[in-house]
Design an enzyme around this catalytic site. Structure first.
Site, PDB file in Angstrom:
ATOM      1  NE  ARG A  86      47.456  37.660  36.213  1.00 56.18           N
ATOM      2  CZ  ARG A  86      47.298  38.652  35.425  1.00 56.18           C
ATOM      3  NH1 ARG A  86      47.465  38.903  34.057  1.00 56.18           N
ATOM      4  NH2 ARG A  86      46.913  39.828  36.006  1.00 56.18           N
ATOM      5  CE1 TYR A 216      53.105  34.838  40.182  1.00 55.25           C
ATOM      6  CE2 TYR A 216      51.721  34.972  38.370  1.00 55.25           C
ATOM      7  CZ  TYR A 216      51.965  35.374  39.526  1.00 55.25           C
ATOM      8  OH  TYR A 216      50.929  36.067  40.252  1.00 55.25           O
ATOM      9  CE  LYS A 225      43.988  35.136  37.951  1.00 53.86           C
ATOM     10  NZ  LYS A 225      42.653  36.162  38.572  1.00 53.86           N
ATOM     11  CG  HIS A 245      39.412  38.839  37.740  1.00 49.98           C
ATOM     12  ND1 HIS A 245      40.323  39.745  37.223  1.00 49.98           N
ATOM     13  CD2 HIS A 245      40.051  38.094  38.600  1.00 49.98           C
ATOM     14  CE1 HIS A 245      41.571  39.596  38.167  1.00 49.98           C
ATOM     15  NE2 HIS A 245      41.311  38.623  38.857  1.00 49.98           N
ATOM     16  CB  SER A 267      45.651  41.395  39.053  1.00 53.44           C
ATOM     17  OG  SER A 267      45.065  40.532  38.003  1.00 53.44           O
ATOM     18  CB  CYS A 269      42.496  46.494  42.312  1.00 49.93           C
ATOM     19  SG  CYS A 269      43.601  46.958  41.248  1.00 49.93           S
ATOM     20  CG  ASP A 294      41.302  35.823  41.660  1.00 50.10           C
ATOM     21  OD1 ASP A 294      41.489  36.996  41.318  1.00 50.10           O
ATOM     22  OD2 ASP A 294      41.907  35.041  40.900  1.00 50.10           O
ATOM     23  NE  ARG A 385      50.434  37.237  43.296  1.00 56.18           N
ATOM     24  CZ  ARG A 385      48.901  37.418  42.633  1.00 56.18           C
ATOM     25  NH1 ARG A 385      48.009  36.887  43.245  1.00 56.18           N
ATOM     26  NH2 ARG A 385      48.757  38.378  41.897  1.00 56.18           N
TER      27      ARG A 385
HETATM   28  C1  OXD Z   1      45.730  37.825  39.250  1.00 56.92           C
HETATM   29  C2  OXD Z   1      45.673  36.789  40.325  1.00 56.92           C
HETATM   30  O1  OXD Z   1      46.873  37.919  38.601  1.00 56.92           O
HETATM   31  O2  OXD Z   1      44.655  36.559  41.042  1.00 56.92           O
HETATM   32  O3  OXD Z   1      44.576  38.316  38.916  1.00 56.92           O
HETATM   33  O4  OXD Z   1      46.693  36.152  40.713  1.00 56.92           O
HETATM   34 MN    MN Z   2      42.967  37.682  40.075  1.00 53.37          MN
END
Ligand code: OXD
Ligand code: MN
Length: 601
Positions: A86, A216, A225, A245, A267, A269, A294, A385
């Site tokens: 991102r 991306y 998002k 989130h 993100s 984590c 998410d 990913r």
């Molecule tokens: C982020 C995702 O970047 O979930 O938070 O992809």
């Molecule tokens: Mn996320």
């Protein structure tokens, strides 16, 4: 460039699911007039359509076929190396005034931004196919569910959205024929995948998103998002609900008592790992199920918060995923998965750092170069990913499609902190919990471009995703609390605290069940805790640590409060609030003062 594939011409019966809502047709006509595509492909998300798009993607090198015996119906996509995460610096909230976007967002004037984007989009799809994707976020019969349309010139986006959202007829049905119905307008074009022409722009008042110059996922799967969080949080405030989130998981005791918790971590984590947790052997009979990994949309019902997962799939970080760290994720991605930027082995399998077993003796890395274990470069990009459907998850919660959502007993905040923040503690009440969320911080990860490992404040893990003024967002949390007669308890966790030797003190992964169990005990009015200046803290014997190989000193360190570290932390809270320029609600300032008083400040 391989992403910028020429137009495709589908056979009869594919690409012709034209919607009937006049507002949608007018908008598609407007965008087509501007971008001038070779043809328009009306997506329906059907299997036939998917097969056709996969075949075309393979021909045009947008996808690489994997060994279909090892990973059935799965493919590898390599993004442009300049386009792997991102881009927060190129992400804009375009509200009529700068104040509405607030101090944490990049703001740009809506009229100027529309004009700039129109310039970039003019003729941008010449010689290409324009895909029109109807999709729905949320279960079919939920009052929270939203409809969106994404126009894109990327087949990767179409194939990914067919996994990540409920796509096609179901969305058209939900929208209906009313030209004034609410729906999100999303426009995406790869342009020439040039970072200098990369802008992810949100127009909350118009329910519109325009994303250009990137391929991306986080920048271009506009459902995620952009709609579910940035536009979603704006709609949530105006409509009285919450877009957060958060993962959502269910935890069931051996007696069959079930609770749901929502956890907001930044993100990369560990939200996906926590959402798919398998309890260790000691917790025989306990079961954790995934509602979402998410994003959580929550609304008030009977004085409680109820949550739905608006998504239909997972777009998760691959490196570090293994049968040891997350067996449910490994099973989920064993088939019907699109991998992005992982390594390709000589036998057509995928590989990444942290996968089970020894590394391959040779592979092709995420950039398409030869790789061996001696290489200094990573084989898989740290932000590589997987995109996989939630129905692949063996631990999927049975109520994931329940329109009313699942009742939330606890909200958990957490970040990646090497020091200061204990393994777990509980807020005194809702407003104190909002303070914990508003001041949470985390070391940055590869999920966004920029430095990794820098501690930054990331309120409620929403710093990059709150679509309006963060001060009003904090106030919205406080206002929601005022309407709850049975609010979730709020907790903070930190799996990442390190000892003086620089090693993690807590084993994490499945062992996080021990912390989750204490949280559930607290929700049931059980579980011991000591009152500390930062909240209710378990003492070592309040956590069930049976059969866990952990040193007593490590547990003391994990649960300890260092006076000096906390004095610094509280100073950092003040610095953060001050940096927001006066938007922080009085109640949170009061919370900070109370906390400071507990540390003689
Ligand atoms: C982020 C995702 O970047 O979930 O938070 O992809
Ligand atoms: Mn996320």
């Amino acid at each position: 460039m391989k992403n910028l594939a020429p137009a495709i011409f589908p056979p009869m019966g594919i690409g012709d699911a034209k919607p009937t809502n006049k507002a949608v047709l007018d908008w598609v006509h407007e965008i087509a007039t501007l971008t001038q595509p070779e043809n328009i492909f009306w997506c329906d998300g059907s299997e036939r359509e998917n097969d056709f798009l996969i075949a075309e993607s393979l021909k045009q090198d947008v996808l690489i076929e994997l060994n279909q015996k090892k990973v059935p119906r799965s493919y590898l996509h390599r993004s442009n190396p300049n386009d792997v995460a991102r881009v927060e610096q190129f992400t804009f909230v375009c509200t009529p005034t700068k104040e509405e976007a607030g101090p944490t967002n990049n703001w740009s004037d809506p009229a100027e931004t529309y004009a700039k984007l129109r310039g970039l989009l003019e003729g941008a799809m010449r010689g290409r196919t324009m895909f029109v994707i109807p999709y729905m976020m949320g279960p079919a019969d939920s009052p929270l569910t939203k409809v969106g349309f994404e126009i894109t010139d990327s087949k990767y986006v179409v194939l990914s959205l067919s996994i990540m959202t409920r796509m096609g007829e179901i969305a058209l049905k939900r929208l209906g024929h009313d030209p004034s119905a609410e729906w999100n307008r999303g426009v995406h074009s790869l342009l020439d995948v040039n970072p200098e022409r990369r802008f992810i722009c949100h127009f909350p008042q118009d329910n519109t998103i325009i994303s250009v110059g990137s391929g991306y996922g986080g920048n271009v799967l506009l459902s995620k998002k952009c709609l579910a969080l940035r536009i979603g949080s704006y709609l949530a405030r105006t409509q009285g609900w919450m877009a957060e989130h958060t993962l959502i998981l269910g935890v069931e005791s051996p007696e069959g008592r079930k609770h749901y918790v929502a956890a907001a971590f930044p993100s990369a984590c560990g939200k996906t790992n926590f959402a798919m947790l398998i309890p260790p052997a000691h917790f025989k009979g306990w079961k954790v199920t995934t509602v979402g990994d998410d994003i959580g949309w929550m609304r008030i019902r009977d004085g409680r918060l109820y949550a739905v997962n608006p998504e239909n799939g997972y777009f998760g970080v691959v490196p570090g995923t293994s049968y040891k760290s997350n067996p449910n994720a490994m099973r989920s991605i064993a088939h019907d998965t699109i991998y992005t930027n992982v390594a390709l082995t000589d036998d057509g399998d995928v590989w990444w750092e942290g996968k089970d077993g020894p590394p391959p003796v040779h592979a092709i890395d995420w950039r398409g170069n030869d790789w061996t274990p001696q290489s200094t470069e990573k084989a898989a990009h740290p932000n590589s990913r997987f995109t996989t459907g939630m129905r692949n998850n063996p631990a999927l919660d049975p109520d994931v499609e329940k329109g009313e959502g699942v009742p939330i007993s606890a909200i958990i905040f957490g970040g990646r902190r090497s020091d200061t923040v204990p393994l777990v503690y509980q807020a005194f009440d809702w407003n104190h919990g909002v303070y914990l969320g508003s001041t949470m911080a985390s070391e940055t990860t590869a999920a966004a471009t920029g430095a990794v490992g820098r501690v930054r404040r990331d309120p409620m893990a929403m710093l990059p995703f709150c679509g309006y003024n963060i001060g009003n967002y904090f106030q919205h949390w406080l206002d929601i609390g005022n309407q709850l007669t049975n609010p979730p308890l709020i907790f903070n966790v930190n799996w990442f605290r390190k000892g003086s030797d620089g090693k993690f003190l807590w084993p994490g992964f499945g062992e996080n069940m021990r912390v989750l169990k204490w949280i559930i005990d607290r929700c049931q009015g059980r579980g011991g805790a000591l009152k500390s200046p930062i909240g209710w803290l378990p003492s070592p014997h309040d956590l069930d640590l049976a059969e866990l190989d952990i040193d007593h000193n490590a547990v003391d360190e994990l649960l300890g409060l260092d006076h000096e570290e906390w004095q610094k932390e509280i100073a950092a809270h003040k610095e953060f609030f001050d940096s927001l320029g006066g938007v922080v609600p009085e109640e949170l300032q009061k919370q900070r003062e109370q906390l400071a008083a507990g540390f003689d400040l």
